[in-house]
Design an enzyme around this catalytic site. Structure first.
Site, PDB file in Angstrom:
ATOM      1  N   ALA A  29       0.865  -1.238  -0.067  1.00  0.00           N
ATOM      2  CA  ALA A  29      -0.192  -0.091   0.006  1.00  0.00           C
ATOM      3  C   ALA A  29       0.846   1.446   0.285  1.00  0.00           C
ATOM      4  CB  ALA A  29      -0.923   0.134   0.949  1.00  0.00           C
ATOM      5  N   GLY A  30       2.351   1.011   0.164  1.00  0.00           N
ATOM      6  CA  GLY A  30       3.017   2.306   0.311  1.00  0.00           C
ATOM      7  C   GLY A  30       3.329   3.305  -0.849  1.00  0.00           C
ATOM      8  N   ARG A  34      11.059   7.188  -1.598  1.00  0.00           N
ATOM      9  CA  ARG A  34      12.390   7.196  -1.894  1.00  0.00           C
ATOM     10  C   ARG A  34      12.430   7.104  -3.340  1.00  0.00           C
ATOM     11  NH1 ARG A  34      13.589   3.066   2.862  1.00  0.00           N
ATOM     12  NH2 ARG A  34      11.221   2.823   2.710  1.00  0.00           N
ATOM     13  N   LYS A 373       2.192  -6.307 -40.843  1.00  0.00           N
ATOM     14  CA  LYS A 373       1.140  -6.400 -39.591  1.00  0.00           C
ATOM     15  C   LYS A 373      -0.236  -7.166 -40.236  1.00  0.00           C
ATOM     16  CE  LYS A 373      -2.319  -4.133 -39.903  1.00  0.00           C
ATOM     17  NZ  LYS A 373      -3.722  -3.275 -39.830  1.00  0.00           N
ATOM     18  N   TYR A 388       6.000  -2.777 -47.540  1.00  0.00           N
ATOM     19  CA  TYR A 388       4.909  -2.766 -46.380  1.00  0.00           C
ATOM     20  C   TYR A 388       3.717  -4.151 -46.727  1.00  0.00           C
ATOM     21  CZ  TYR A 388       1.023  -1.923 -43.373  1.00  0.00           C
ATOM     22  OH  TYR A 388      -0.128  -2.085 -42.457  1.00  0.00           O
ATOM     23  N   ASN A 408      -3.526  -0.813 -47.502  1.00  0.00           N
ATOM     24  CA  ASN A 408      -4.544  -1.473 -46.738  1.00  0.00           C
ATOM     25  C   ASN A 408      -5.571  -0.590 -46.367  1.00  0.00           C
ATOM     26  OD1 ASN A 408      -2.623  -0.487 -45.160  1.00  0.00           O
ATOM     27  ND2 ASN A 408      -3.281  -1.977 -43.497  1.00  0.00           N
TER      28      ASN A 408
HETATM   29  C1  UD1 Z   1      10.675  -2.518   6.269  1.00  0.00           C
HETATM   30  C2  UD1 Z   1      11.036  -2.848   7.659  1.00  0.00           C
HETATM   31  C3  UD1 Z   1      12.495  -2.998   7.810  1.00  0.00           C
HETATM   32  C4  UD1 Z   1      12.959  -4.034   6.703  1.00  0.00           C
HETATM   33  C5  UD1 Z   1      12.541  -3.458   5.426  1.00  0.00           C
HETATM   34  C6  UD1 Z   1      12.960  -4.715   4.546  1.00  0.00           C
HETATM   35  C7  UD1 Z   1       9.188  -1.614   8.920  1.00  0.00           C
HETATM   36  C8  UD1 Z   1       8.682  -0.429  10.045  1.00  0.00           C
HETATM   37  N1  UD1 Z   1      10.493  -1.843   8.567  1.00  0.00           N
HETATM   38  O1  UD1 Z   1      11.208  -1.311   5.900  1.00  0.00           O
HETATM   39  O2  UD1 Z   1      12.787  -3.334   9.132  1.00  0.00           O
HETATM   40  O3  UD1 Z   1      14.383  -4.137   6.840  1.00  0.00           O
HETATM   41  O4  UD1 Z   1      10.987  -3.338   5.416  1.00  0.00           O
HETATM   42  O5  UD1 Z   1      12.660  -4.476   3.142  1.00  0.00           O
HETATM   43  O6  UD1 Z   1       8.154  -2.368   8.585  1.00  0.00           O
HETATM   44  N2  UD1 Z   1       3.399  -0.563   3.340  1.00  0.00           N
HETATM   45  C9  UD1 Z   1       2.248  -0.451   3.393  1.00  0.00           C
HETATM   46  N3  UD1 Z   1       1.375   0.265   4.215  1.00  0.00           N
HETATM   47  C10 UD1 Z   1       2.015   1.227   4.881  1.00  0.00           C
HETATM   48  C11 UD1 Z   1       3.321   1.291   4.912  1.00  0.00           C
HETATM   49  C12 UD1 Z   1       4.075   0.351   3.943  1.00  0.00           C
HETATM   50  O7  UD1 Z   1       1.596  -1.514   2.932  1.00  0.00           O
HETATM   51  O8  UD1 Z   1       1.499   1.908   5.435  1.00  0.00           O
HETATM   52  C13 UD1 Z   1       4.227  -1.699   2.221  1.00  0.00           C
HETATM   53  C14 UD1 Z   1       4.934  -1.163   1.329  1.00  0.00           C
HETATM   54  O9  UD1 Z   1       4.300  -0.615  -0.120  1.00  0.00           O
HETATM   55  C15 UD1 Z   1       6.173  -1.953   1.141  1.00  0.00           C
HETATM   56  C16 UD1 Z   1       6.192  -2.473   2.456  1.00  0.00           C
HETATM   57  O10 UD1 Z   1       5.047  -2.419   3.191  1.00  0.00           O
HETATM   58  O11 UD1 Z   1       5.939  -2.906   0.023  1.00  0.00           O
HETATM   59  C17 UD1 Z   1       7.484  -2.340   3.102  1.00  0.00           C
HETATM   60  O12 UD1 Z   1       7.390  -0.811   3.555  1.00  0.00           O
HETATM   61  P1  UD1 Z   1       8.584   0.130   3.201  1.00  0.00           P
HETATM   62  O13 UD1 Z   1       8.090   1.542   3.450  1.00  0.00           O
HETATM   63  O14 UD1 Z   1       9.374  -0.167   1.980  1.00  0.00           O
HETATM   64  O15 UD1 Z   1       9.373  -0.205   4.532  1.00  0.00           O
HETATM   65  P2  UD1 Z   1      11.057  -0.212   4.700  1.00  0.00           P
HETATM   66  O16 UD1 Z   1      11.507   1.189   5.099  1.00  0.00           O
HETATM   67  O17 UD1 Z   1      11.595  -1.011   3.565  1.00  0.00           O
HETATM   68 MG    MG Z   2      11.003  -1.364   1.712  1.00  0.00          MG
END
Ligand code: UD1
Ligand code: MG
Length: 490
Positions: A29-30, A34, A373, A388, A408
């Site tokens: 969901a994130g 970055r 095509k 063609y 065509n």
């Molecule tokens: C997370 C871990 C970290 C680990 C790393 C490995 C936490 C707090 N930290 O950090 O310890 O080393 O993964 O890759 O969990 N996501 C959601 N909903 C949210 C936030 C995130 O579904 O509200 C999903 C993101 O889309 C992603 C996954 O969770 O696919 C991980 O989130 P991300 O923000 O990448 O966490 P990291 O900082 O990588």
């Molecule tokens: Mg991550």
């Protein structure tokens, strides 16, 4: 051999433990801040597929897809659209308040399960073997939580595993990068973001998570120390291969995973008898199949659902997508195929463009700067130069001269050109569809053909040649005369 009948006597009535009900939740969901991209991170592609699809495919090899839940939120519609063909279930996390919050939101969907494995949508190289191993380890050790870990060269950016002691598998806590104390910075063991939980234990602690941390989010990682404080068993299982648990938080990290995945694919093909020169330069998508003794030259791309037969050669700079190539086909440099079919022993290129619906039959030749095509080119037929062929059905043993064009499109509709077996089309001919060239007929070079040509006929659709004897010499002589200044008579 006849099968031995099972002996009834040996069947004892035993109390069989019910099969544990396992689910997999994939956090996706994130936003992926970055990445600095407009598109959500989990639909960025490596190995020709969205990150999330790789994770879903690994999961579906371990448990049925009905038990797999993708947690989506940021740009949920786009993420759903990218992976819904996998049949995965979706849980919506409308606001993304951290990985712990993602699991709080997923709780109702997971209420009937005894165990849940949590995977991350941004950790795409995870292998089904490892997911299975995590499940079995978790069950055998009756843990409340098992964390898949790894020891990468550079652990920066990851949560670290603080073990209870140097011996044994027990974990004390997971500490996120930003919260590391000086002494903990040396810890190399990282949290992969992949876990197995006994759901009872997870739900008992999930509401105790707080947002008192550097990001102001609910960290799923904090469940580890909450369980430890409650005397529950939290274990670490190091993954066999470091790469498979690395996350993709930046484009650069993602491209490293892509390169690794493609090299892994090339190595698999090579171990099955495919020769790949300079494999680090080729781009081969995960699903592509290539037969033994086929040779792939540097800088080739084989994409999507492409299947290539045995004994082919694909020369440099060809890009082949979603196409099916038979055995013994030669693809010369710089060809582009998209959704095309090429049968055995055909020769294509250099610089041929086979667009969707191209169907090149056995031993046919398609040469340089030829575009096709929705066109069938029959067995042994040739279109070798600058042509063609669109919306065309071309029979066997046909010769298409250089510079032939099927017209065509009339500006509104597309029309068919039919060229029957054994036809000879002279160079620079224009075939205005709909039109049929009958079997064995002959089209004179540079003709514009607007009407059907009967079998075995000659069609000439060009201005008749006029010859004026001596015309060029007379013109030259006149020019010379004008240029000569007559000398004045004295
Ligand atoms: C997370 C871990 C970290 C680990 C790393 C490995 C936490 C707090 N930290 O950090 O310890 O080393 O993964 O890759 O969990 N996501 C959601 N909903 C949210 C936030 C995130 O579904 O509200 C999903 C993101 O889309 C992603 C996954 O969770 O696919 C991980 O989130 P991300 O923000 O990448 O966490 P990291 O900082 O990588
Ligand atoms: Mg991550």
């Amino acid at each position: 051999m006849a099968k031995a009948k099972p002996r009834k006597k040996s069947v004892k009535r035993m109390a069989v433990a019910p099969t544990p009900r396992f689910a997999i939740a994939i956090m996706a969901a994130g936003k992926g801040t970055r990445l600095k991209s407009k598109r959500p991170k989990v639909i960025h592609e490596i190995g020709g597929r969205p990150l999330l699809e790789h994770v879903i495919r690994a999961a579906t090899q371990v448990i049925p897809v009905k038990d797999i839940f993708a947690i989506v939120g940021h740009e949920a519609d786009k993420v759903r659209a990218a992976v819904q063909h996998t049949g995965v279930n979706f849980v919506l996390q409308p606001q993304q308040r951290g990985t712990g919050h993602a699991m709080m939101v997923a709780r109702p969907a997971l209420k009937d399960y005894d165990y849940v494995m949590v995977l991350s949508g941004d950790v795409p190289l995870i292998r089904p073997e490892t997911v299975r191993q995590l499940r079995d380890f978790h069950l055998q050790n009756r843990a409340a939580m098992t964390i898949l870990t790894a020891l990468p060269e550079n652990p920066a950016g990851y949560g670290r595993i603080i073990r209870k002691s140097k011996r044994g598998d027990a974990v004390k806590a997971i500490v996120e990068q930003k919260s590391l104390k000086k002494a903990q910075e040396k810890v190399r063991e990282i949290n992969s973001g992949i876990y197995a939980f006994a759901t009872k234990e997870l739900w008992a602690k999930i509401d105790k998570l707080t947002t008192k941390n550097a990001h102001g989010e609910y960290y799923l990682t904090d469940i580890a120390s909450l369980l430890v404080k409650a005397q529950k068993r939290v274990l670490a299982l190091p993954a066999a291969e470091v790469m498979e648990v690395l996350g993709a938080n930046t484009i650069a990290e993602m491209m490293q995973l892509d390169a690794f995945m493609r090299l892994r694919k090339a190595e698999t093909l090579m171990s099955n008898g495919v020769t790949i020169f300079r494999p680090e330069t080729v781009i081969i998508d995960t699903e592509v199949e290539v037969g033994a003794d086929t040779v792939i030259e540097p800088f080739v791309q084989l994409l999507g659902r492409t299947r290539i037969g045995e004994d082919c050669r694909v020369r440099s700079f060809s890009v082949i997508k979603d196409s099916v190539i038979g055995n013994g086909v030669m693809i010369k440099s710089g060809c582009i195929f998209d959704d095309a079919k090429v049968a055995a022993a055909a020769i294509i290129g250099p610089y041929s463009h086979l667009r969707p619906g191209s169907d090149i039959r056995e031993n046919a030749h398609v040469g340089n700067f030829v575009e096709t095509k929705k066109a069938r080119l029959g067995r042994g037929s040739k279109a070798n130069h600058l042509t063609y062929l669109g919306d065309a059905e071309i029979g066997e043993g046909v010769n298409i001269g250089a510079g032939t064009i099927t017209c065509n499109y009339d500006g509104v509709n597309k029309h068919l050109t039919r060229i029957e077996d054994g036809v000879f089309v002279g160079s620079d001919s224009t075939l205005v569809a709909p039109v049929t060239l009958g079997k064995g007929s002959y089209v004179g070079a540079s003709s514009v053909i607007t009407d059907n040509v009967p079998a075995n006929a000659l069609a000439l659709g060009r201005a008749k040649q006029i010859v004026k004897d001596g015309w060029a010499k007379a013109k030259r002589d006149a020019r010379t005369a004008a240029a000569t200044v007559p000398s004045k008579k004295k």
